[in-house]
Design a protein around this motif. Sequence first.
Motif, PDB file in Angstrom:
ATOM      1  N   LYS A  23      -0.546  14.681  -3.342  1.00  0.00           N
ATOM      2  CA  LYS A  23      -0.494  13.808  -2.187  1.00  0.00           C
ATOM      3  C   LYS A  23       0.935  13.537  -1.785  1.00  0.00           C
ATOM      4  N   SER A  24       1.101  13.294  -0.478  1.00  0.00           N
ATOM      5  CA  SER A  24       2.418  12.927   0.037  1.00  0.00           C
ATOM      6  C   SER A  24       2.815  11.570  -0.461  1.00  0.00           C
ATOM      7  N   THR A  25       4.098  11.340  -0.685  1.00  0.00           N
ATOM      8  CA  THR A  25       4.580  10.047  -1.170  1.00  0.00           C
ATOM      9  C   THR A  25       5.311   9.281  -0.093  1.00  0.00           C
ATOM     10  N   THR A  26       5.085   9.658   1.170  1.00  0.00           N
ATOM     11  CA  THR A  26       5.802   9.003   2.251  1.00  0.00           C
ATOM     12  C   THR A  26       5.177   7.691   2.657  1.00  0.00           C
ATOM     13  N   THR A  27       3.915   7.443   2.315  1.00  0.00           N
ATOM     14  CA  THR A  27       3.251   6.212   2.715  1.00  0.00           C
ATOM     15  C   THR A  27       3.696   5.070   1.824  1.00  0.00           C
ATOM     16  N   SER A  28       3.972   3.919   2.418  1.00  0.00           N
ATOM     17  CA  SER A  28       4.534   2.798   1.669  1.00  0.00           C
ATOM     18  C   SER A  28       3.564   2.238   0.655  1.00  0.00           C
ATOM     19  N   THR A  29       2.247   2.351   0.921  1.00  0.00           N
ATOM     20  CA  THR A  29       1.269   1.799  -0.007  1.00  0.00           C
ATOM     21  C   THR A  29       0.871   2.783  -1.097  1.00  0.00           C
ATOM     22  N   GLU A  30       1.458   3.942  -1.144  1.00  0.00           N
ATOM     23  CA  GLU A  30       1.134   4.962  -2.140  1.00  0.00           C
ATOM     24  C   GLU A  30       1.538   4.486  -3.530  1.00  0.00           C
ATOM     25  N   PRO A  31       0.665   4.610  -4.530  1.00  0.00           N
ATOM     26  CA  PRO A  31       1.067   4.235  -5.874  1.00  0.00           C
ATOM     27  C   PRO A  31       2.165   5.153  -6.386  1.00  0.00           C
ATOM     28  N   PRO A  32       3.099   4.628  -7.222  1.00  0.00           N
ATOM     29  CA  PRO A  32       4.207   5.449  -7.679  1.00  0.00           C
ATOM     30  C   PRO A  32       3.767   6.640  -8.499  1.00  0.00           C
ATOM     31  N   THR A  33       2.704   6.496  -9.260  1.00  0.00           N
ATOM     32  CA  THR A  33       2.154   7.632  -9.992  1.00  0.00           C
ATOM     33  C   THR A  33       0.647   7.566  -9.863  1.00  0.00           C
ATOM     34  N   GLU A  34       0.014   8.742  -9.969  1.00  0.00           N
ATOM     35  CA  GLU A  34      -1.425   8.798  -9.799  1.00  0.00           C
ATOM     36  C   GLU A  34      -2.109   8.433 -11.110  1.00  0.00           C
ATOM     37  N   SER A  35      -2.139   7.153 -11.433  1.00  0.00           N
ATOM     38  CA  SER A  35      -2.808   6.683 -12.629  1.00  0.00           C
ATOM     39  C   SER A  35      -3.503   5.382 -12.330  1.00  0.00           C
ATOM     40  N   THR A  36      -4.566   5.115 -13.073  1.00  0.00           N
ATOM     41  CA  THR A  36      -5.324   3.881 -12.869  1.00  0.00           C
ATOM     42  C   THR A  36      -4.466   2.662 -13.149  1.00  0.00           C
ATOM     43  N   SER A  37      -3.622   2.713 -14.171  1.00  0.00           N
ATOM     44  CA  SER A  37      -2.817   1.554 -14.535  1.00  0.00           C
ATOM     45  C   SER A  37      -1.817   1.199 -13.439  1.00  0.00           C
ATOM     46  N   SER A  38      -1.165   2.214 -12.841  1.00  0.00           N
ATOM     47  CA  SER A  38      -0.204   1.929 -11.770  1.00  0.00           C
ATOM     48  C   SER A  38      -0.913   1.388 -10.537  1.00  0.00           C
ATOM     49  N   PHE A  39      -2.121   1.912 -10.248  1.00  0.00           N
ATOM     50  CA  PHE A  39      -2.899   1.391  -9.124  1.00  0.00           C
ATOM     51  C   PHE A  39      -3.258  -0.068  -9.355  1.00  0.00           C
ATOM     52  N   LEU A  40      -3.775  -0.384 -10.551  1.00  0.00           N
ATOM     53  CA  LEU A  40      -4.198  -1.752 -10.830  1.00  0.00           C
ATOM     54  C   LEU A  40      -3.030  -2.730 -10.753  1.00  0.00           C
ATOM     55  N   SER A  41      -1.831  -2.279 -11.165  1.00  0.00           N
ATOM     56  CA  SER A  41      -0.649  -3.136 -11.088  1.00  0.00           C
ATOM     57  C   SER A  41      -0.293  -3.439  -9.643  1.00  0.00           C
ATOM     58  N   ARG A  42      -0.261  -2.379  -8.812  1.00  0.00           N
ATOM     59  CA  ARG A  42       0.053  -2.562  -7.387  1.00  0.00           C
ATOM     60  C   ARG A  42      -1.035  -3.383  -6.690  1.00  0.00           C
ATOM     61  N   PHE A  43      -2.284  -3.100  -7.013  1.00  0.00           N
ATOM     62  CA  PHE A  43      -3.409  -3.824  -6.419  1.00  0.00           C
ATOM     63  C   PHE A  43      -3.336  -5.306  -6.761  1.00  0.00           C
ATOM     64  N   SER A  44      -3.003  -5.609  -8.003  1.00  0.00           N
ATOM     65  CA  SER A  44      -2.905  -6.999  -8.443  1.00  0.00           C
ATOM     66  C   SER A  44      -1.800  -7.744  -7.696  1.00  0.00           C
ATOM     67  N   GLN A  45      -0.665  -7.075  -7.472  1.00  0.00           N
ATOM     68  CA  GLN A  45       0.438  -7.702  -6.736  1.00  0.00           C
ATOM     69  C   GLN A  45       0.030  -8.044  -5.309  1.00  0.00           C
ATOM     70  N   LEU A  46      -0.583  -7.077  -4.618  1.00  0.00           N
ATOM     71  CA  LEU A  46      -1.012  -7.317  -3.240  1.00  0.00           C
ATOM     72  C   LEU A  46      -2.108  -8.376  -3.189  1.00  0.00           C
ATOM     73  N   LYS A  47      -3.018  -8.336  -4.142  1.00  0.00           N
ATOM     74  CA  LYS A  47      -4.098  -9.317  -4.186  1.00  0.00           C
ATOM     75  C   LYS A  47      -3.559 -10.734  -4.348  1.00  0.00           C
ATOM     76  N   SER A  48      -2.605 -10.915  -5.263  1.00  0.00           N
ATOM     77  CA  SER A  48      -2.011 -12.245  -5.485  1.00  0.00           C
ATOM     78  C   SER A  48      -1.298 -12.746  -4.239  1.00  0.00           C
ATOM     79  N   SER A  49      -0.604 -11.829  -3.542  1.00  0.00           N
ATOM     80  CA  SER A  49       0.100 -12.203  -2.317  1.00  0.00           C
ATOM     81  C   SER A  49      -0.874 -12.675  -1.244  1.00  0.00           C
ATOM     82  N   ILE A  50      -1.977 -11.954  -1.076  1.00  0.00           N
ATOM     83  CA  ILE A  50      -2.975 -12.328  -0.071  1.00  0.00           C
ATOM     84  C   ILE A  50      -3.615 -13.667  -0.419  1.00  0.00           C
TER      85      ILE A  50
END
Length: 350
Positions: free
Chosen positions: A42-69
Amino acid sequence: MEDEMEKVTSSSSNNEEAEAEAALQKKHLSMLDRLSKRHPTKSTTTSTEPPTESTSSFLSRFSQLKSSIESHLSESQFISSSDPSHLKSHFDKISQSISDLEKLVAQSSYFLPSYDVRSSLKTVSDFKRTLDNLSSELIPKKKFSFKNKATKVVAESKQSITPVLDSVQSSFTVRDSPGFRNKTGEVLIGEFKESEFGEFTVSDLDSCEVRIIGCVRALFVHRLKNCRVYVGPVTGSILIEEVEGCVFVIASHQIRIHGAKRSDFYLRVRSRPIVEDCIGVRFAPYCLSYRGIEGDLHGAGLDVETGNWANVDDFRWLRAVQSPNWSILPENERAEIVDISNSECRKEEI
């Protein structure tokens, strides 16, 4: 003698276990190899793209955005009492953050376990419902009108666009967004050329043709029969429910289909399409054209064909074999390019 036989038996058992473990490891490596070939990098140009394709990195990013909302949602009541004039911009920022969260799920869904996808989508849905409730509670509603809007919506056959609420019960959250509702045998055209439009609803249509030119943020479709729906890029998600005998030509970051029967879907989608409680649905690549569509697709991040139109997840089919509820549309039955540039739509027969 008995000791020797026990040793032979033990040795044989160990060998069988070792062979079984080796076979299992070989099968696992083969599966990983197939998955890596199935999903292109996948392209890495999108700002919301996880830094690596792993469940743990997704959950970390998801948790940050969720807390902000959650934090911004909790501030709404305070802003309402201290400076109500800022409420609309406050809600707009929250809506954009929810869209970013939804895009993150869409972009990551192909490598996430099904449970994480469903759980994340439920969180997004809950945020949208909470925002809708707060908006209804804190901002007085105004009657919708296109007269003062920068974008223009037109339709043939004397159609009109009204914020009529759906009276029939559905698993959809009832929405009062602008859209096409309660029509039979009409051609309905929406044009959004100047900027991205917000949410748009298409519901309770029979034997109609819908053409949406330009970008919208989210599209909700339900209770359609024998309709043709041609849609430019949707920057967020498309949710489709209870359609029968229809053809959809749609592009979006995320597409979810529930309760569809005997319908064809020509898709361009960043994540794997999700179907549930569907029968006889078929899939093919996106084939829409209108003047300016290349720029719209590029602006929406949908200019690259990912091939995900063929990677369908059936949430009601948990077996390892192919789900019988969906299939690839044979090439000799597919439509050619559908051009909706003009009011006299030029298209191949579908």
